[in-house]
Scaffold this motif. Structure first.
Motif, PDB file in Angstrom:
ATOM      1  N   ALA A  75       0.836  -1.207   0.000  1.00 29.35           N
ATOM      2  CA  ALA A  75       0.000   0.000   0.000  1.00 29.35           C
ATOM      3  C   ALA A  75       0.867   1.253   0.000  1.00 29.35           C
ATOM      4  N   GLU A  76       1.971   1.189   0.730  1.00 31.59           N
ATOM      5  CA  GLU A  76       2.900   2.323   0.769  1.00 31.59           C
ATOM      6  C   GLU A  76       3.476   2.592  -0.620  1.00 31.59           C
ATOM      7  N   LYS A  77       3.774   1.532  -1.362  1.00 26.08           N
ATOM      8  CA  LYS A  77       4.343   1.672  -2.709  1.00 26.08           C
ATOM      9  C   LYS A  77       3.321   2.175  -3.727  1.00 26.08           C
ATOM     10  N   LEU A  78       2.027   1.924  -3.473  1.00 26.33           N
ATOM     11  CA  LEU A  78       0.984   2.292  -4.432  1.00 26.33           C
ATOM     12  C   LEU A  78       0.278   3.605  -4.079  1.00 26.33           C
ATOM     13  N   LYS A  79       0.973   4.474  -3.359  1.00 23.87           N
ATOM     14  CA  LYS A  79       0.396   5.765  -2.971  1.00 23.87           C
ATOM     15  C   LYS A  79       0.400   6.785  -4.103  1.00 23.87           C
ATOM     16  N   LYS A  80       0.992   6.467  -5.225  1.00 21.17           N
ATOM     17  CA  LYS A  80       1.216   7.448  -6.282  1.00 21.17           C
ATOM     18  C   LYS A  80      -0.062   7.952  -6.933  1.00 21.17           C
ATOM     19  N   ASP A  81      -0.800   7.078  -7.526  1.00 25.23           N
ATOM     20  CA  ASP A  81      -1.977   7.482  -8.293  1.00 25.23           C
ATOM     21  C   ASP A  81      -3.142   6.554  -7.976  1.00 25.23           C
ATOM     22  N   ILE A  83      -6.912   4.970  -9.778  1.00 26.25           N
ATOM     23  CA  ILE A  83      -7.733   4.832 -10.976  1.00 26.25           C
ATOM     24  C   ILE A  83      -9.076   5.540 -10.805  1.00 26.25           C
ATOM     25  N   PHE A  84      -9.342   6.023  -9.596  1.00 22.84           N
ATOM     26  CA  PHE A  84     -10.629   6.658  -9.314  1.00 22.84           C
ATOM     27  C   PHE A  84     -10.487   8.178  -9.276  1.00 22.84           C
ATOM     28  N   LYS A  85     -11.382   8.848  -9.967  1.00 19.73           N
ATOM     29  CA  LYS A  85     -11.296  10.305 -10.056  1.00 19.73           C
ATOM     30  C   LYS A  85     -11.582  11.012  -8.736  1.00 19.73           C
ATOM     31  N   ASP A  86     -12.231  10.330  -7.787  1.00 16.33           N
ATOM     32  CA  ASP A  86     -12.526  10.957  -6.494  1.00 16.33           C
ATOM     33  C   ASP A  86     -11.546  10.540  -5.396  1.00 16.33           C
ATOM     34  N   VAL A  87     -10.465   9.852  -5.770  1.00 15.10           N
ATOM     35  CA  VAL A  87      -9.412   9.485  -4.812  1.00 15.10           C
ATOM     36  C   VAL A  87      -8.119  10.121  -5.310  1.00 15.10           C
ATOM     37  N   LYS A  88      -7.777  11.241  -4.727  1.00 11.35           N
ATOM     38  CA  LYS A  88      -6.573  11.974  -5.145  1.00 11.35           C
ATOM     39  C   LYS A  88      -5.324  11.295  -4.594  1.00 11.35           C
ATOM     40  N   LYS A  89      -4.189  11.530  -5.259  1.00 10.49           N
ATOM     41  CA  LYS A  89      -2.956  10.849  -4.876  1.00 10.49           C
ATOM     42  C   LYS A  89      -2.449  11.247  -3.493  1.00 10.49           C
ATOM     43  N   GLY A  95      -3.203   4.322  -1.215  1.00 12.54           N
ATOM     44  CA  GLY A  95      -2.447   3.076  -1.362  1.00 12.54           C
ATOM     45  C   GLY A  95      -3.255   1.862  -0.942  1.00 12.54           C
ATOM     46  N   TYR A  96      -4.001   1.989   0.145  1.00 12.90           N
ATOM     47  CA  TYR A  96      -4.841   0.885   0.626  1.00 12.90           C
ATOM     48  C   TYR A  96      -5.953   0.562  -0.369  1.00 12.90           C
ATOM     49  N   ILE A  97      -6.562   1.606  -0.900  1.00 12.15           N
ATOM     50  CA  ILE A  97      -7.628   1.406  -1.892  1.00 12.15           C
ATOM     51  C   ILE A  97      -7.055   0.710  -3.123  1.00 12.15           C
ATOM     52  N   ASN A  98      -5.892   1.164  -3.580  1.00 10.09           N
ATOM     53  CA  ASN A  98      -5.270   0.551  -4.760  1.00 10.09           C
ATOM     54  C   ASN A  98      -4.992  -0.933  -4.540  1.00 10.09           C
ATOM     55  N   VAL A  99      -4.463  -1.291  -3.376  1.00  3.60           N
ATOM     56  CA  VAL A  99      -4.179  -2.697  -3.091  1.00  3.60           C
ATOM     57  C   VAL A  99      -5.482  -3.496  -3.020  1.00  3.60           C
ATOM     58  N   ALA A 100      -6.477  -2.968  -2.321  1.00  2.00           N
ATOM     59  CA  ALA A 100      -7.753  -3.684  -2.193  1.00  2.00           C
ATOM     60  C   ALA A 100      -8.396  -3.932  -3.555  1.00  2.00           C
ATOM     61  N   VAL A 101      -8.305  -2.948  -4.442  1.00  2.00           N
ATOM     62  CA  VAL A 101      -8.853  -3.101  -5.794  1.00  2.00           C
ATOM     63  C   VAL A 101      -8.014  -4.095  -6.599  1.00  2.00           C
ATOM     64  N   ASN A 102      -6.692  -3.961  -6.518  1.00  2.00           N
ATOM     65  CA  ASN A 102      -5.801  -4.875  -7.243  1.00  2.00           C
ATOM     66  C   ASN A 102      -5.978  -6.324  -6.797  1.00  2.00           C
ATOM     67  N   GLN A 103      -6.307  -6.534  -5.541  1.00  2.00           N
ATOM     68  CA  GLN A 103      -6.515  -7.880  -4.998  1.00  2.00           C
ATOM     69  C   GLN A 103      -7.910  -8.423  -5.319  1.00  2.00           C
ATOM     70  N   GLY A 104      -8.754  -7.596  -5.938  1.00  2.00           N
ATOM     71  CA  GLY A 104     -10.098  -8.024  -6.297  1.00  2.00           C
ATOM     72  C   GLY A 104     -11.058  -8.082  -5.126  1.00  2.00           C
ATOM     73  N   LEU A 105     -10.736  -7.357  -4.052  1.00  2.00           N
ATOM     74  CA  LEU A 105     -11.584  -7.383  -2.861  1.00  2.00           C
ATOM     75  C   LEU A 105     -12.748  -6.407  -2.951  1.00  2.00           C
ATOM     76  N   ILE A 106     -12.508  -5.267  -3.556  1.00  2.03           N
ATOM     77  CA  ILE A 106     -13.507  -4.207  -3.598  1.00  2.03           C
ATOM     78  C   ILE A 106     -13.439  -3.542  -4.963  1.00  2.03           C
ATOM     79  N   VAL A 107     -14.548  -2.991  -5.389  1.00  2.00           N
ATOM     80  CA  VAL A 107     -14.617  -2.316  -6.684  1.00  2.00           C
ATOM     81  C   VAL A 107     -15.157  -0.899  -6.489  1.00  2.00           C
ATOM     82  N   GLY A 108     -15.043  -0.129  -7.549  1.00  2.00           N
ATOM     83  CA  GLY A 108     -15.581   1.225  -7.518  1.00  2.00           C
ATOM     84  C   GLY A 108     -17.080   1.224  -7.743  1.00  2.00           C
ATOM     85  N   ARG A 109     -17.608   2.388  -7.972  1.00  6.33           N
ATOM     86  CA  ARG A 109     -19.050   2.569  -8.131  1.00  6.33           C
ATOM     87  C   ARG A 109     -19.538   2.364  -9.563  1.00  6.33           C
TER      88      ARG A 109
END
Length: 193
Positions: A75-81, A83-89, A95-109
């Motif tokens: 999560a620390e490494k994925l703090k850069k950007d 994919i969601f327009k309402d989650v600023k870098k 980073g946590y959101i990016n990991v959770a999405v990458n792991q297929g645990l949660i999706v956007g709206r």
């Protein structure tokens, strides 16, 4: 006179049993929270409180899910950007959101947003936990979401009470109980490295 006494007794019994039930749930929530704090999964707020009676947000639960996976360094490494327009870098949870999405645990709206500060529902939480534990492929595809995941979670023992509306926002106290119960579920093809 007898009817009044019986009515009073009945009201007293109902009130007492409701208070006892509430006390048991509150005790379970507190014990689960203390266990998760000791494990480093749960942290409180800056003022030291846990606010177990308050709703939990999507970004807060995504953070807990990533901690359960022990992927905080990722999560620390994925703090850069994001994919969601309402989650600023620069958002604390990116980073946590990016990991959770990458792991297929949660999706956007579905509209390019994540709604990080929106309340998360019981159905969403149970879906994420079932996915995290590796049971997605055992969910009944003939049932509608989120009921199919709620049913699987109940089957796995990750529930707190019958009658909870899956679309209702979950409070932090319920979430810690769900997580605590998920810790004893046998993983299905995944590891907790």
């Amino acid at each position: 006179m007898f009817k009044k006494a019986t009515s009073f007794l009945l009201v007293f019994v109902i009130m007492f049993s409701s208070m006892a039930f509430a006390t048991d749930i509150d005790k379970q929530r507190q014990e689960s929270a203390e266990k998760l704090i000791a494990m480093g999964i749960l942290t409180g707020f800056e003022d030291g409180s846990l606010r177990l009676e308050e709703n939990i947000t999507r970004e807060q639960f995504a953070t807990l899910a990533v901690k359960l996976l022990n992927k905080e360094s990722e999560a620390e490494k994925l703090k850069k950007d994001s994919i969601f327009k309402d989650v600023k870098k620069d958002r604390w949870s990116v980073g946590y959101i990016n990991v959770a999405v990458n792991q297929g645990l949660i999706v956007g709206r579905g509209d390019g947003t994540f709604a990080p500060s929106a309340n998360i529902t019981h159905g969403e939480i149970l879906t994420i936990l079932v996915r995290l534990l590796g049971y997605t492929n055992t969910v009944d595809p003939n049932k509608k979401w989120p009921q199919n995941y709620v049913d699987k979670a109940k089957e796995l023992g990750i529930d707190i009470a019958n009658g909870i509306d899956p679309s209702a926002p979950a409070i932090r106290g319920d979430v810690v109980v769900y997580i605590d119960k998920s810790l004893i579920v046998k993983l299905n093809g995944v590891s907790r490295k």
